[in-house]
Design a protein around this motif. Sequence first.
Motif, PDB file in Angstrom:
ATOM      1  N   ARG A  14       0.857  -1.422   0.094  1.00 15.31           N
ATOM      2  CA  ARG A  14      -0.202  -0.269   0.215  1.00 15.31           C
ATOM      3  C   ARG A  14       0.974   1.214  -0.037  1.00 15.31           C
ATOM      4  NH1 ARG A  14      -4.081  -0.933   4.761  1.00 15.31           N
ATOM      5  NH2 ARG A  14      -1.576  -1.095   6.042  1.00 15.31           N
ATOM      6  N   GLY A  80      -1.548   1.993  -5.141  1.00 15.33           N
ATOM      7  CA  GLY A  80      -0.619   1.114  -4.403  1.00 15.33           C
ATOM      8  C   GLY A  80       0.468   0.416  -5.823  1.00 15.33           C
ATOM      9  N   GLU A 166       4.558   2.023   2.013  1.00 17.90           N
ATOM     10  CA  GLU A 166       3.964   2.211   3.451  1.00 17.90           C
ATOM     11  C   GLU A 166       5.067   1.636   4.334  1.00 17.90           C
ATOM     12  OE1 GLU A 166       0.605   0.964   6.266  1.00 17.90           O
ATOM     13  OE2 GLU A 166       1.586  -1.104   4.679  1.00 17.90           O
TER      14      GLU A 166
END
Length: 357
Positions: A14, A80, A166
């Motif tokens: 993500r 993503g 992330e």
Amino acid sequence: MSRTPVDATLGRWRAAASPGGLIGILIIILSVLGAGGAILVLAGVASVPLPTPVIGVAAVLFTVVAVGAAYLVYGYTTIGYAFGDDVLEIRWAGRRYPIDLASVTYIGPAIEVLEERPGRWQRFWPGYYVGVRQEKVGPVRVVATLPLRRQLLISTDTEHFAISPERPVLFVEEYGRLRRALDAQRTDGFPTVAPGQGAQRLAEAGWTMQYPVIAPGRGPRGEQPEAASATGSYQIAAPGRGVSPLLRPVLLADRVARLFLAMAILLNLLMVGYILLKYDSIPQSITLHWNVNGLPDRIGSPREIWTLPLITGLVTLANFGLAWSIVTFDRFAARFLLGGTCLVQLGAWVALITLIS
């Protein structure tokens, strides 16, 4: 070498958390309210001291902005990055940008290669950056939720991509693992990322395991970075240290932002003082709205004038709060919000003088 099917991914990453989605939702809400208010005025349910054609144009513009912002918020939720055996795929709003892992020539902090331009606007808004940057290395496609100093750059001989996964350190390590597996099948001696090398490169740039931070010496106004403890080949930020960005008076330390804020507050206070000065001389019945032919179609009492400073005061307060929350991500956007507040105040002044005269 056969390429792994795009959908047969080994790992999905993500994008890093950011206020981009919240800002987009706020834009949708404000646009819907603006369009709804304009429609109510056109229907005669409400009135404002503006010509009907202007209200019609505003209704259309607010509707277009609401629809566009809704699409962009959808795109934000789809950002993503996915690894296959030999491909990295960058995804945004149904679009996919595949990168052959074997063709990657650089993966690391974008700030080491690209030029940071403080105060310069980037599409689309703070916490949501999608577009193409023109740099010395060539066009760089950005699909990220963090500003440049917290982005990863992935380069091949022909393409460049800036992203913000992330967990960037683990992301680079995953790339290194897949690249070594690919290189084990090659005989051309193409360079690869050794175990820990990717994490060490990010650590040298001042990044933490969870997310990157400004490296020592790069902080604005010579600020020192937060304390960190070394763990393995990279750093993990020490818990309980530092102050939340929302509690730091970064906005008040910006001279341009302070100037815009002071102007907005001053204009609002002057409006209140002007109304108090002129209130006794205002007729008991004043025109609040004119139709398309320039004829008055709504009459009100003097007390309704107080709606103007109330609205501008609320706009100033709301924009200040939003600017305070995003200034650490995008200083230009924070200044833009406060500058827009001054324009709203000037528009209200024009409406006030028109009503009183």
